[in-house]
Design an enzyme around this catalytic site. Structure first.
Site, PDB file in Angstrom:
ATOM      1  N   PRO A 115      -2.344   6.847   4.274  1.00 58.71           N
ATOM      2  CA  PRO A 115      -1.576   8.071   4.012  1.00 58.71           C
ATOM      3  C   PRO A 115      -0.085   7.852   4.218  1.00 58.71           C
ATOM      4  CG  PRO A 115      -2.674   8.213   6.150  1.00 58.71           C
ATOM      5  CD  PRO A 115      -3.173   6.962   5.486  1.00 58.71           C
ATOM      6  N   ASP A 116       0.720   8.586   3.438  1.00 63.40           N
ATOM      7  CA  ASP A 116       2.152   8.546   3.706  1.00 63.40           C
ATOM      8  C   ASP A 116       2.434   9.444   4.911  1.00 63.40           C
ATOM      9  OD1 ASP A 116       2.051  11.150   2.792  1.00 63.40           O
ATOM     10  OD2 ASP A 116       3.084  10.739   0.898  1.00 63.40           O
ATOM     11  N   PHE A 117       3.690   9.705   5.191  1.00 64.80           N
ATOM     12  CA  PHE A 117       4.024  10.432   6.407  1.00 64.80           C
ATOM     13  C   PHE A 117       4.184  11.932   6.194  1.00 64.80           C
ATOM     14  CE2 PHE A 117       5.078   6.109   7.489  1.00 64.80           C
ATOM     15  CZ  PHE A 117       4.726   6.012   8.820  1.00 64.80           C
ATOM     16  N   ARG A 118       4.779  12.334   5.066  1.00 62.76           N
ATOM     17  CA  ARG A 118       5.256  13.717   4.965  1.00 62.76           C
ATOM     18  C   ARG A 118       4.565  14.592   3.927  1.00 62.76           C
ATOM     19  NH1 ARG A 118       9.307  10.702   6.943  1.00 62.76           N
ATOM     20  NH2 ARG A 118      10.499  11.625   8.640  1.00 62.76           N
ATOM     21  N   ASN A 189       7.624   0.102   5.083  1.00 66.64           N
ATOM     22  CA  ASN A 189       6.220   0.078   5.479  1.00 66.64           C
ATOM     23  C   ASN A 189       5.939  -0.959   6.565  1.00 66.64           C
ATOM     24  OD1 ASN A 189       5.846   2.018   3.549  1.00 66.64           O
ATOM     25  ND2 ASN A 189       5.165   0.582   1.983  1.00 66.64           N
ATOM     26  N   ASP A 191       2.583  -1.773   7.065  1.00 65.25           N
ATOM     27  CA  ASP A 191       1.175  -2.110   6.809  1.00 65.25           C
ATOM     28  C   ASP A 191       0.956  -3.569   6.417  1.00 65.25           C
ATOM     29  OD1 ASP A 191       1.898  -2.182   4.023  1.00 65.25           O
ATOM     30  OD2 ASP A 191       1.598  -0.014   3.924  1.00 65.25           O
ATOM     31  N   HIS A 208      11.502  -1.653   8.972  1.00 57.07           N
ATOM     32  CA  HIS A 208      10.986  -0.962  10.143  1.00 57.07           C
ATOM     33  C   HIS A 208       9.992  -1.810  10.921  1.00 57.07           C
ATOM     34  CE1 HIS A 208      12.152   3.147   8.180  1.00 57.07           C
ATOM     35  NE2 HIS A 208      13.186   2.479   8.662  1.00 57.07           N
TER      36      HIS A 208
END
Length: 384
Positions: A115-118, A189, A191, A208
């Site tokens: 899932p994305d964040f927002r 990302n 991941d 990040h």
């Protein structure tokens, strides 16, 4: 007397002719302006027709109507099907683009099941109630982690690389590298799917951080990443042997410094001749501002679900283009126009099969596809 009168009459006639000539010239000058106004009004009607079609839920077949074709010819950015993609593809095919910088966010991994964040309802921040945190971003706040590392470690168990596979979008970016067009990819990302799909480390900036390494969050003493992972997977907190602080993967939290490699952007972005922005909300600084650091003459292409950042401006800045909607669909359209789709599919199949069989992905990608197909058909195991 008669001669003077005759002279005055001639001057009057000349003045009338001159005024008529001026009026005719003015009329001729006005006509193009009026025509331009008509065109503007026509485009306004086209925009309204498209908006009306969208509100009424018309099918994709409406994209073939003459009004849509007119909108596609607009020199400014457009999210109409193939408009922006055709323009950028033409630049690539003509060899005018040789140094592409890609800026990517969580949206490129949603097709991989992450899932994305927002996104309301499905985003990561919308589903953190079970972690009992005061506000969603606290799970990535370094001060909150110091007080209570358990929520992050609980979530990290789901985010650790190894449970998800790269998707078509990742392999499209890999193809940019294979074609010699990728200057650098800057990803938000954590991941690890960019590396997993085969994008070389020297072409990738994980702005990040990632799970690949670990360290104490207080004294920054390195810690074996695999040991940290095993502790976290067993619901334990890895502890620094030097200061007894909690160890975490080197994922950048709010309040922490960005990795040194991130600052390579100061050299990369001025060199770019195309900026591609994919699957991001452009909400997190300073990453979000990177898109404004390319030269003003460099085209920028947004592939996203919604307009974000400078692409929310109306009208779009000249040289900005966007294709809105499902990201995988948009990237596949892009690949089709470029003529790369079958090549990406072959690259994707060979790489995934090699990973499945624990062989060297690079040697598999260079082998004939029939060899891969025969190996799969002769195997009793499931195919990817």
């Amino acid at each position: 007397m008669s001669k003077a009168k005759s002279s005055r009459e001639r001057r009057v006639v000349q003045a009338r002719v001159t005024r008529s000539s001026v009026n005719l010239q003015d009329s001729q000058r006005i006509k193009p302006s009026a025509s331009g106004l008509v065109n503007d009004l026509s485009l306004m009607r086209v925009s309204e027709q498209q908006a009306s079609s969208t509100r009424k839920g018309k099918s994709q077949k409406d994209c073939n109507t003459p009004s849509t074709k007119l909108a596609l010819s607009s020199p400014s950015g457009s999210s109409a099907p193939h408009g922006a993609l055709a323009t950028i593809s033409r630049l690539i095919k003509l060899g005018r683009v040789r140094n592409i910088v890609v800026v990517a966010g969580a949206g490129i991994s949603t097709a991989s099941g992450i899932p994305d964040f927002r996104t309301p309802g499905t985003g990561l921040y919308a589903n953190l109630v079970k972690y009992d945190i005061p506000y969603p971003e606290a799970i990535f706040n370094i001060d909150y982690f110091s007080d209570n590392p358990h929520p992050f470690f609980s979530m990290a168990k789901e985010l650790y690389p190894g449970f998800h596979r790269p998707n078509y979008v990742h392999y499209f970016i890999r193809m940019l590298h294979k074609k010699g067009l990728l200057l650098r990819m800057y990803t938000q990302n954590i991941d690890g799917l960019e590396k997993l799909c085969g994008i070389p480390d020297d072409k990738l900036v994980e702005a990040h951080g990632s799970f690949a390494t670990a360290a104490c969050h207080l004294c920054y003493t390195p810690y074996p990443a695999e040991e940290a992972k095993q502790a976290i997977m067993n619901d334990k907190i890895p502890i620094c042997t030097f200061c007894a602080g909690a160890v975490k993967p080197n994922v950048v939290f709010f309040g922490e410094d960005l990795p040194e490699k991130y600052f390579q952007h100061a050299e990369d972005f001025p060199k770019a001749d195309l900026l591609m922005i994919m699957g991001t909300s452009l909400k997190i600084e300073p990453f979000a501002s990177l898109v404004n650091t390319v030269k003003s003459t460099v085209p920028r292409l947004l592939l996203n679900r919604d307009p974000v950042g400078p692409f929310e401006r109306r009208p779009l800045k000249r040289g900005d283009y966007m294709e809105l909607g499902d990201l995988v669909d948009s990237v596949q359209k892009f690949a089709d126009i470029l003529g790369w789709h079958s090549e990406i599919q072959h690259l994707m199949n060979c790489h995934e099969n090699a990973l499945f069989y624990n062989t060297d992905p690079n040697s598999s990608e260079n082998s004939d596809s029939s060899e891969t197909d025969s190996r799969i058909s002769d195997s009793s195991g499931p195919s990817n």
